[in-house]
Design a protein around this motif. Structure first.
Motif, PDB file in Angstrom:
ATOM      1  N   SER A 352      -1.642  22.714 -53.325  1.00  0.00           N
ATOM      2  CA  SER A 352      -1.152  22.388 -54.658  1.00  0.00           C
ATOM      3  C   SER A 352      -2.322  21.947 -55.519  1.00  0.00           C
ATOM      4  CB  SER A 352      -0.102  21.265 -54.585  1.00  0.00           C
ATOM      5  OG  SER A 352      -0.683  20.081 -54.101  1.00  0.00           O
ATOM      6  N   ASP A 353      -2.121  21.903 -56.831  1.00  0.00           N
ATOM      7  CA  ASP A 353      -3.225  21.558 -57.724  1.00  0.00           C
ATOM      8  C   ASP A 353      -3.324  20.064 -57.992  1.00  0.00           C
ATOM      9  OD1 ASP A 353      -1.027  21.200 -59.256  1.00  0.00           O
ATOM     10  OD2 ASP A 353      -1.573  22.612 -60.840  1.00  0.00           O
ATOM     11  N   SER A 354      -2.465  19.294 -57.387  1.00  0.00           N
ATOM     12  CA  SER A 354      -2.560  17.840 -57.517  1.00  0.00           C
ATOM     13  C   SER A 354      -2.052  17.206 -56.226  1.00  0.00           C
ATOM     14  CB  SER A 354      -1.734  17.332 -58.701  1.00  0.00           C
ATOM     15  OG  SER A 354      -0.364  17.594 -58.498  1.00  0.00           O
ATOM     16  N   VAL A 355      -2.703  16.155 -55.815  1.00  0.00           N
ATOM     17  CA  VAL A 355      -2.357  15.492 -54.564  1.00  0.00           C
ATOM     18  C   VAL A 355      -2.267  13.997 -54.791  1.00  0.00           C
ATOM     19  CG1 VAL A 355      -3.073  15.017 -52.191  1.00  0.00           C
ATOM     20  CG2 VAL A 355      -3.478  17.276 -53.176  1.00  0.00           C
ATOM     21  N   LYS A 356      -1.205  13.397 -54.334  1.00  0.00           N
ATOM     22  CA  LYS A 356      -1.120  11.943 -54.382  1.00  0.00           C
ATOM     23  C   LYS A 356      -1.769  11.390 -53.127  1.00  0.00           C
ATOM     24  CE  LYS A 356       1.931   7.975 -54.837  1.00  0.00           C
ATOM     25  NZ  LYS A 356       3.318   7.476 -54.937  1.00  0.00           N
ATOM     26  N   TRP A 357      -2.778  10.560 -53.342  1.00  0.00           N
ATOM     27  CA  TRP A 357      -3.501   9.975 -52.213  1.00  0.00           C
ATOM     28  C   TRP A 357      -2.647   8.887 -51.575  1.00  0.00           C
ATOM     29  CZ3 TRP A 357      -5.217   5.275 -50.549  1.00  0.00           C
ATOM     30  CH2 TRP A 357      -6.214   5.264 -49.575  1.00  0.00           C
ATOM     31  N   THR A 358      -2.555   8.894 -50.254  1.00  0.00           N
ATOM     32  CA  THR A 358      -1.838   7.856 -49.515  1.00  0.00           C
ATOM     33  C   THR A 358      -2.739   7.304 -48.427  1.00  0.00           C
ATOM     34  OG1 THR A 358      -0.864   9.489 -48.009  1.00  0.00           O
ATOM     35  CG2 THR A 358       0.447   8.851 -49.939  1.00  0.00           C
ATOM     36  N   VAL A 359      -2.538   6.038 -48.093  1.00  0.00           N
ATOM     37  CA  VAL A 359      -3.335   5.420 -47.037  1.00  0.00           C
ATOM     38  C   VAL A 359      -3.086   6.126 -45.709  1.00  0.00           C
ATOM     39  CG1 VAL A 359      -3.842   3.269 -45.819  1.00  0.00           C
ATOM     40  CG2 VAL A 359      -3.284   3.218 -48.244  1.00  0.00           C
ATOM     41  N   CYS A 360      -1.838   6.480 -45.444  1.00  0.00           N
ATOM     42  CA  CYS A 360      -1.485   7.213 -44.235  1.00  0.00           C
ATOM     43  C   CYS A 360      -0.552   8.369 -44.591  1.00  0.00           C
ATOM     44  CB  CYS A 360      -0.801   6.307 -43.208  1.00  0.00           C
ATOM     45  SG  CYS A 360      -1.859   5.025 -42.512  1.00  0.00           S
ATOM     46  N   ASN A 361      -0.760   9.515 -43.983  1.00  0.00           N
ATOM     47  CA  ASN A 361       0.078  10.686 -44.173  1.00  0.00           C
ATOM     48  C   ASN A 361       1.163  10.680 -43.097  1.00  0.00           C
ATOM     49  OD1 ASN A 361       1.257  13.231 -44.251  1.00  0.00           O
ATOM     50  ND2 ASN A 361      -0.671  14.297 -44.641  1.00  0.00           N
ATOM     51  N   ASP A 362       2.363  10.241 -43.463  1.00  0.00           N
ATOM     52  CA  ASP A 362       3.433  10.110 -42.485  1.00  0.00           C
ATOM     53  C   ASP A 362       3.849  11.455 -41.894  1.00  0.00           C
ATOM     54  OD1 ASP A 362       3.432   7.423 -42.801  1.00  0.00           O
ATOM     55  OD2 ASP A 362       5.264   7.292 -43.987  1.00  0.00           O
ATOM     56  N   SER A 363       3.788  12.527 -42.692  1.00  0.00           N
ATOM     57  CA  SER A 363       4.208  13.830 -42.168  1.00  0.00           C
ATOM     58  C   SER A 363       3.242  14.316 -41.090  1.00  0.00           C
ATOM     59  CB  SER A 363       4.311  14.858 -43.300  1.00  0.00           C
ATOM     60  OG  SER A 363       3.059  15.052 -43.930  1.00  0.00           O
ATOM     61  N   LEU A 364       1.944  14.093 -41.288  1.00  0.00           N
ATOM     62  CA  LEU A 364       0.971  14.453 -40.258  1.00  0.00           C
ATOM     63  C   LEU A 364       1.168  13.607 -39.016  1.00  0.00           C
ATOM     64  CD1 LEU A 364      -1.561  15.954 -39.308  1.00  0.00           C
ATOM     65  CD2 LEU A 364      -2.941  14.237 -40.468  1.00  0.00           C
ATOM     66  N   PHE A 365       1.476  12.355 -39.246  1.00  0.00           N
ATOM     67  CA  PHE A 365       1.738  11.408 -38.167  1.00  0.00           C
ATOM     68  C   PHE A 365       2.876  11.895 -37.263  1.00  0.00           C
ATOM     69  CE2 PHE A 365       4.465   7.570 -37.391  1.00  0.00           C
ATOM     70  CZ  PHE A 365       3.664   6.906 -36.489  1.00  0.00           C
ATOM     71  N   ARG A 366       3.856  12.565 -37.872  1.00  0.00           N
ATOM     72  CA  ARG A 366       5.023  13.031 -37.117  1.00  0.00           C
ATOM     73  C   ARG A 366       4.848  14.422 -36.515  1.00  0.00           C
ATOM     74  NH1 ARG A 366       7.004   9.395 -40.717  1.00  0.00           N
ATOM     75  NH2 ARG A 366       8.749   8.132 -40.019  1.00  0.00           N
ATOM     76  N   THR A 367       3.997  15.256 -37.122  1.00  0.00           N
ATOM     77  CA  THR A 367       3.835  16.626 -36.624  1.00  0.00           C
ATOM     78  C   THR A 367       2.618  16.789 -35.725  1.00  0.00           C
ATOM     79  OG1 THR A 367       2.585  17.250 -38.621  1.00  0.00           O
ATOM     80  CG2 THR A 367       4.980  17.592 -38.646  1.00  0.00           C
ATOM     81  N   TYR A 368       1.843  15.735 -35.567  1.00  0.00           N
ATOM     82  CA  TYR A 368       0.638  15.794 -34.739  1.00  0.00           C
ATOM     83  C   TYR A 368       1.011  16.209 -33.316  1.00  0.00           C
ATOM     84  CZ  TYR A 368      -4.055  14.349 -33.209  1.00  0.00           C
ATOM     85  OH  TYR A 368      -5.346  14.315 -32.719  1.00  0.00           O
ATOM     86  N   ASN A 369       0.203  17.084 -32.734  1.00  0.00           N
ATOM     87  CA  ASN A 369       0.444  17.554 -31.361  1.00  0.00           C
ATOM     88  C   ASN A 369      -0.276  16.644 -30.369  1.00  0.00           C
ATOM     89  OD1 ASN A 369       1.913  20.067 -32.029  1.00  0.00           O
ATOM     90  ND2 ASN A 369      -0.024  20.653 -32.975  1.00  0.00           N
ATOM     91  N   TYR A 370       0.483  15.783 -29.729  1.00  0.00           N
ATOM     92  CA  TYR A 370      -0.098  14.826 -28.781  1.00  0.00           C
ATOM     93  C   TYR A 370      -0.235  15.510 -27.417  1.00  0.00           C
ATOM     94  CZ  TYR A 370       1.130  11.393 -32.345  1.00  0.00           C
ATOM     95  OH  TYR A 370       1.230  10.694 -33.513  1.00  0.00           O
ATOM     96  N   THR A 371      -1.451  15.825 -27.057  1.00  0.00           N
ATOM     97  CA  THR A 371      -1.684  16.596 -25.840  1.00  0.00           C
ATOM     98  C   THR A 371      -2.539  15.864 -24.812  1.00  0.00           C
ATOM     99  OG1 THR A 371      -3.591  17.652 -26.905  1.00  0.00           O
ATOM    100  CG2 THR A 371      -1.474  18.801 -27.062  1.00  0.00           C
ATOM    101  N   VAL A 372      -3.105  14.723 -25.191  1.00  0.00           N
ATOM    102  CA  VAL A 372      -4.022  14.007 -24.293  1.00  0.00           C
ATOM    103  C   VAL A 372      -3.399  12.675 -23.897  1.00  0.00           C
ATOM    104  CG1 VAL A 372      -6.314  12.983 -24.048  1.00  0.00           C
ATOM    105  CG2 VAL A 372      -6.031  15.112 -25.348  1.00  0.00           C
ATOM    106  N   PHE A 373      -3.148  12.513 -22.606  1.00  0.00           N
ATOM    107  CA  PHE A 373      -2.540  11.293 -22.074  1.00  0.00           C
ATOM    108  C   PHE A 373      -3.563  10.171 -21.942  1.00  0.00           C
ATOM    109  CE2 PHE A 373      -1.524   8.645 -18.380  1.00  0.00           C
ATOM    110  CZ  PHE A 373      -0.240   8.208 -18.687  1.00  0.00           C
ATOM    111  N   SER A 374      -4.794  10.527 -21.581  1.00  0.00           N
ATOM    112  CA  SER A 374      -5.816   9.516 -21.303  1.00  0.00           C
ATOM    113  C   SER A 374      -7.197  10.051 -21.631  1.00  0.00           C
ATOM    114  CB  SER A 374      -5.766   9.117 -19.821  1.00  0.00           C
ATOM    115  OG  SER A 374      -6.836   8.245 -19.490  1.00  0.00           O
TER     116      SER A 374
END
Length: 476
Positions: A352-374
């Protein structure tokens, strides 16, 4: 005649050689100027609301990490306040996943400029880590802060490996833009889920440094991580035990969770989710990231408990405690100002041509692929590789508590070098320190998840000790 001919040609030969030398010298000077102009184009002369600080030299901009996908990472860099030509280069990463190293590390914790109340101005941080090093903050991965991609499918691929590769590419290209730092001692630092990012990036640099025919050499010396997520089993076990040992939950809550939860499993059972819901509900009234600090009451939304129990791997960064528990509201207000974004030369080349800056991106936080246990296997590898590795914990953090980190270190089975003892700052106990063969662990008394925010003086003493090799004082 022959002598005359040779002598008559000699001045011409000298002139030709001299001209060649001058031409070569001019090419080198021009190349140097081009290099200089490249990074100088990223220089920030002054930000809106910035106090007058003569020794402040700062840069910001984008480094492309994938031209085909249009992927670029945003950075904010501060030269050391003194002797930047000799002091080490330190890269700082925040975690989340999805949280900004600009909004947390730079503008709230350890950078020289902190966002003031209501985002109206910046304040000088007397305890910035750029007193000790050249300090580089990176918004990573794409989707965090001002970093972007033009390829929407990138967001479905983000995992630890994706983040490490992009961060490595960023680092290589950044050092090309700032070649004066390529030979400096280099250290990686970060906190929270950067407990994954930092050692994984260190491992990538370490491995590729072995193949200098294919990859540029980076002078990596070590890494330091704070309140780091390290091993899911030990970290989650630590959350439960910390809540009980610090009177957040009852004996009954603790015993029930112990009975039904097996944190070694990748997925929690319904019974464990129910028990842990009870545990995290107890944190609704206080700040899990600093259990003794007041909570922010501005714009309060859902609690950590509500977010966490949807998936045990989620970590939503609530407004942590500190001098002002509402600091992330102020950073958001500051970085969303148009005049600030113009001064930082923010680009909107994403979807998009404009982005609202946020301290944390909640959508990325939820869609992140957690693949490493340790990441403990990486520790074992890099300890053998001789890197300087420190871990530290604010002991008032309930989210990545000191108990879990101690379990992680114990699992490494390292020989003890110097036993557990107190260290001091201004004649007061600042925390504890223990040295193993290959790893040093430090606690900071009364600090939460964001140690440099809660205990800035002690955090500066910590990074000074780490970088300089001078021992933390163990006597008042």
């Amino acid at each position: 005649m022959m002598m005359v001919a040779v002598e008559s040609l000699l001045p011409n030969k000298i002139w030709v050689v001299s001209f060649g030398l001058l031409f070569a010298l001019n090419v080198l000077i021009n190349a140097s100027n081009l290099e200089s102009k490249e990074y100088e184009s990223d220089r920030i002369n002054e930000l809106p609301g910035q106090p007058q600080i003569p020794m402040l030299s700062q840069f910001s901009g984008y480094i492309t990490v994938n031209e085909e996908h249009g992927r670029a990472l945003f950075y904010w860099f501060f030269e050391a306040q003194s002797q930047p030509n000799v002091k080490p280069l330190v890269l700082w990463l925040n975690g989340g996943p999805g949280c900004s190293s600009i909004g947390y590390g730079a503008a709230a914790e350890l950078g020289p400029l902190r966002a003031g109340k209501n985002g109206a101005a910046l304040e000088f941080n007397r305890y910035s880590w750029n007193k000790e090093s050249n300090l580089l903050f990176l918004e990573s991965p794409v989707g965090v802060g001002f970093s972007y991609t033009n390829t929407s499918s990138d967001y479905t691929r983000i995992d630890d490996g994706f983040v490490a590769e992009d961060a490595y590419t960023f680092l290589v290209n950044w050092l090309r833009r700032f070649p004066q730092f390529k030979d400096h001692e280099f250290f990686i630092s970060g906190e929270s889920y950067a407990g994954h990012y930092v050692p994984q990036l260190a491992e990538l640099v370490y491995d590729r440094n072995k193949n200098r025919n294919k990859f540029p050499y980076i002078n990596l010396k070590g890494f330091i991580v704070g309140n780091p997520e390290t091993n899911d089993y030990f970290d989650n076990k630590g959350i439960l035990e910390y809540a009980w040992s610090h009177a957040v939950i009852s004996d009954q809550d603790y015993n029930e969770a112990k009975r039904v939860c097996n944190f070694k499993n990748d997925d929690w059972s319904p019974e464990c989710n129910k028990a842990m819901t009870v545990v995290f509900n107890r944190y609704k009234e206080i700040d899990i990231y600093n259990i003794y600090s007041p909570s922010c009451i501005l714009n309060k939304t859902s609690s950590v408990a509500d977010d966490f129990v949807q998936s045990y791997k989620f970590e939503r960064m609530r407004l942590p405690g500190g001098y002002d528990p509402c600091f992330s509201t102020y950073t958001a207000e500051y970085f969303n100002r148009k005049d600030v974004q113009k001064a930082l030369r923010i680009e909107y080349r994403g979807l998009s041509d404009s982005v609202k800056w946020t301290v944390c991106n909640d959508s990325l936080f939820r869609t992140y692929n957690y693949t490493v246990f340790s990441v403990l296997p990486i520790y074992r590898k890099l300890i053998k590789g001789g890197l300087k590795i420190w871990m530290y914990s604010g002991d008032a953090d309930g989210r990545v508590p000191v108990i879990g980190t101690r379990y992680c270190i114990e699992a490494l089975g390292l020989p003890l070098k110097t036993p557990w003892t107190s260290w001091f700052h201004k004649h007061q106990v600042a925390g504890r320190i223990v040295e193993y063969e290959g790893l040093t662990f430090v606690t900071l008394r009364g600090a939460g998840h964001l140690v440099p925010l809660n205990k800035p003086k002690q955090a500066l003493a910590l990074i000074h000790s780490y970088l300089s090799g001078q021992h933390l004082p163990t006597r008042p």
